[in-house]
Design an enzyme around this catalytic site. Structure first.
Site, PDB file in Angstrom:
ATOM      1  N   ASP A 259       0.849  -1.188   0.000  1.00  0.00           N
ATOM      2  CA  ASP A 259       0.000   0.000   0.000  1.00  0.00           C
ATOM      3  C   ASP A 259       0.887   1.241   0.000  1.00  0.00           C
ATOM      4  O   ASP A 259       2.107   1.148  -0.108  1.00  0.00           O
ATOM      5  CB  ASP A 259      -0.965  -0.001   1.194  1.00  0.00           C
ATOM      6  CG  ASP A 259      -0.256  -0.028   2.550  1.00  0.00           C
ATOM      7  OD1 ASP A 259       0.946   0.359   2.607  1.00  0.00           O
ATOM      8  OD2 ASP A 259      -0.881  -0.431   3.543  1.00  0.00           O
ATOM      9  N   SER A 260       0.291   2.402   0.091  1.00  0.00           N
ATOM     10  CA  SER A 260       1.055   3.641  -0.027  1.00  0.00           C
ATOM     11  C   SER A 260       2.094   3.782   1.085  1.00  0.00           C
ATOM     12  O   SER A 260       3.208   4.286   0.852  1.00  0.00           O
ATOM     13  CB  SER A 260       0.110   4.846  -0.016  1.00  0.00           C
ATOM     14  OG  SER A 260      -0.656   4.885   1.180  1.00  0.00           O
TER      15      SER A 260
END
Length: 314
Positions: A259-260
């Site tokens: 994810d980010s």
């Protein structure tokens, strides 16, 4: 729930206290002569105490900025950041206790050196740029500490926990910087980041004598002999908490569960390992580990099989 007191030897003194919040303290109320054996060196105890004091200083700074800002959303973010920095100070306190020590008094911190160099941030952009550069330095330093041989398991656990949480700080600050750039121009943000990056390098250079002392404590690092691909897989395994044999260079980052926040941590790990800085455009183009290999080859001029420079010392 009340605190629980456990007397193991019938001395009338609490050997273990379990607080109402679940925290464990050992040998409470005992004299120094019968405290548990220190499981790390005195110098490393000082280093962990320095981390603890710096987190406390960070909490105080973020709290002050939260009180002063006129930006409602930023006030929320800074208050949360303040609370997390205070929790990190407590995490280092617990870590120190668990390895048989007590926090040492540290009069100077990384933040105090920053303040001496630039003073208090005076506007929104300075707050964001300072926070972004500083938090990236913290993560890089913690990752470097993780790489030293003989690091105590409890110290490793605390470092890994805080690296993941510091990445969240970097993420929200970057989002705010991007929003600021959209209104005021990317060059304005880049210039401010460059200014604080220069300050950061000057401050860190001043800490080199401490870094050299820690290198003597931890011992020399081993020379990496793996290819770029092998080192990337090892980094991904460490950053993402997955077994190396589960990681494919050609799998998309989304397939790997990145994810980010994971990407922030991983990119910084890559930059630290290979002593480069990936551009914003290169980071946006990363879809798989194979893309990272290509980016490294473009920056280093190597074919992915030769040795790259040693990771930077602390």
């Amino acid at each position: 729930m009340a605190d629980s007191f456990i007397d193991l030897d019938g001395s009338g003194l609490a050997d273990i206290v379990v607080s109402a919040t679940g925290h464990v303290f050992t040998h409470v109320g005992r004299s120094e002569s019968v405290r548990p054996r220190l499981e790390i060196s005195e110098n490393e105890l000082w280093l962990l105490s320095y981390y603890r004091e710096s987190e406390l200083a960070g909490a105080l700074l973020m709290g002050r900025l939260a009180r002063e800002t006129d930006d409602d959303d930023l006030r929320v973010r800074l208050t949360e950041h303040c609370a997390e920095e205070a929790r990190h100070a407590w995490a280092w306190t617990e870590c120190i206790l668990k390895v048989g020590g007590t926090p040492k008094h540290v009069s100077e911190t990384y933040q105090s050196r920053y303040h001496a160099a630039v003073g208090n941030p005076s506007n929104l952009l300075e707050v964001l740029a300072l926070t972004q550069i500083f938090e990236r330095r913290v993560v890089r330093h913690f990752r470097a500490h993780l790489s030293w041989p003989g690091t105590h398991p409890e110290v490793i656990r605390t470092l890994q926990q805080l690296i993941a949480e510091e990445a969240g700080h970097i993420r929200w600050v970057k989002d705010r910087l991007d929003a600021y750039a959209a209104v005021n121009g990317q060059h304005v943000v880049d210039d401010m980041l460059a200014r604080f990056r220069r300050v950061d390098e000057e401050v860190y250079e001043g800490l080199k004598p401490y870094a050299l002392c820690f290198e003597q404590i931890a011992g020399p690092k081993s020379t990496p002999t793996q290819s770029i691909e092998e080192r990337l897989v090892a980094l991904a395994s460490d950053s993402l908490g997955r077994a190396a044999d589960e990681i494919s260079l050609d799998a998309s980052l989304s397939e790997l569960g990145v994810d980010s926040l994971d990407l922030v941590v991983f990119v910084m790990a890559v930059e630290e390992e290979f002593k480069i800085e990936l551009t914003r455009e290169q980071q946006k183009s990363l879809g798989s580990l194979r893309d990272v290999v290509r980016a490294l080859e473009n920056r280093t001029g190597l074919d992915g099989k030769g040795d790259l420079p040693l990771p930077r010392p602390l």
